[in-house]
Design an enzyme around this catalytic site. Structure first.
Site, PDB file in Angstrom:
ATOM      1  N   TYR A   5     103.373  85.526  41.361  1.00  6.72           N
ATOM      2  CA  TYR A   5     103.348  85.159  39.949  1.00  6.72           C
ATOM      3  C   TYR A   5     102.662  83.817  39.737  1.00  6.72           C
ATOM      4  O   TYR A   5     101.767  83.677  38.892  1.00  6.72           O
ATOM      5  CB  TYR A   5     104.773  85.103  39.398  1.00  6.72           C
ATOM      6  CG  TYR A   5     104.853  84.665  37.959  1.00  6.72           C
ATOM      7  CD1 TYR A   5     104.587  85.552  36.929  1.00  6.72           C
ATOM      8  CD2 TYR A   5     105.188  83.340  37.626  1.00  6.72           C
ATOM      9  CE1 TYR A   5     104.647  85.140  35.598  1.00  6.72           C
ATOM     10  CE2 TYR A   5     105.257  82.933  36.312  1.00  6.72           C
ATOM     11  CZ  TYR A   5     104.982  83.834  35.297  1.00  6.72           C
ATOM     12  OH  TYR A   5     105.043  83.423  33.988  1.00  6.72           O
ATOM     13  N   LYS A  41      99.024  82.907  37.765  1.00  2.23           N
ATOM     14  CA  LYS A  41      98.885  82.042  36.592  1.00  2.23           C
ATOM     15  C   LYS A  41      97.891  80.910  36.851  1.00  2.23           C
ATOM     16  O   LYS A  41      97.215  80.447  35.926  1.00  2.23           O
ATOM     17  CB  LYS A  41     100.247  81.501  36.167  1.00  2.23           C
ATOM     18  CG  LYS A  41     101.187  82.575  35.627  1.00  2.23           C
ATOM     19  CD  LYS A  41     100.567  83.348  34.460  1.00  2.23           C
ATOM     20  CE  LYS A  41     101.537  84.345  33.848  1.00  2.23           C
ATOM     21  NZ  LYS A  41     100.965  85.069  32.695  1.00  2.23           N
TER      22      LYS A  41
END
Length: 243
Positions: free
Chosen positions: A156, A160
């Site tokens: 994750y 990002k």
């Protein structure tokens, strides 16, 4: 009338952003993988549901064709769709884990942006907002006092970081558009229920969990920026977020 498309907008932050922008007078297209679910979410807030799966090229192209035929233009694109993926210790992640998360969080943004750039180019004030996270901030992740440094989230967090670079690259390539990444902050969703594998459960309340209504405000702020607004930036409620 401002025409806006929001991906992943059937619940949570995406739906709340749609609600606020529809309330502000935008014609909002609410992107949904499941059209029926999208229609149920869109009706109460006065938005228009559109079938859109950011991982499916055919779905994205059909959505772009639909918006072109119905609205003729697109003023604001909000790339909100995203997944957290599995939460493990860094050494336990596989390439397949990375591929799953990147398919939505990174490749999905590129797929949707590529399909809608021609429509955005017809707008007098084209805006793109990519929903990112300070989970991808190198500065925050290397600060031992920050929440980000305490959560193992290889897939994750790195996705990002990639979103932030994708944002800057598009902004440099399209100086006529306002293109920014935003960090909505910790929001009262399933995200805040995770625990750190092999460590003490994390109390996210210590870092200030906010409502979706409050979290959506920074997205709305950047979505409604004018031609003289910022571009190639990374923002959170308090101002610029650290890369």
């Amino acid at each position: 009338m401002t025409t806006t498309l929001i991906t992943g907008a059937t619940r949570g932050l995406g739906l709340e952003t749609a609600r606020q922008l529809a309330g502000a007078g935008h014609t909002v297209y609410l992107g949904a993988r499941d059209l029926k679910q999208g229609q149920e979410a869109a009706k109460p807030i006065g938005a228009h549901a559109i079938q859109l799966d950011v991982t499916d090229e055919e779905s994205v192209q059909a959505a772009a064709k639909h918006v072109r035929a119905e609205a003729g233009t697109l003023d604001v694109l909000i790339n909100n769709a995203g997944i957290s993926g599995a939460w493990k210790l860094a050494g336990e992640y596989t390439a397949a884990d990375m591929e799953t998360v990147y398919a939505t969080n990174v490749f999905g943004i590129v797929r949707v942006t590529h399909a809608f750039l021609p429509l955005l180019d017809t707008s007098s004030n084209p805006v793109i907002v990519n929903v990112s996270s300070t989970g991808g901030s190198l500065a925050r992740n290397t600060d031992p006092t920050s929440m980000e440094s305490k959560v193992p989230m290889l897939t994750y967090a790195s996705s990002k970081s990639a979103v932030n670079m994708v944002t800057v690259q598009y902004a440099v390539a399209y100086p006529n558009m306002r293109i920014n990444a935003v960090n909505p902050g910790l929001t009262a969703t399933d995200f805040t229920k995770i625990t750190s594998p092999g460590a003490t459960p994390i109390d996210f309340n210590e870092y200030g969990i906010q409502s979706a209504e409050d979290a959506a405000k920074i997205i709305v702020r950047l979505a409604t920026t004018g031609p003289d607004g910022p571009t190639a930036g990374f923002f959170e409620a308090a101002g610029p977020a650290p890369w």
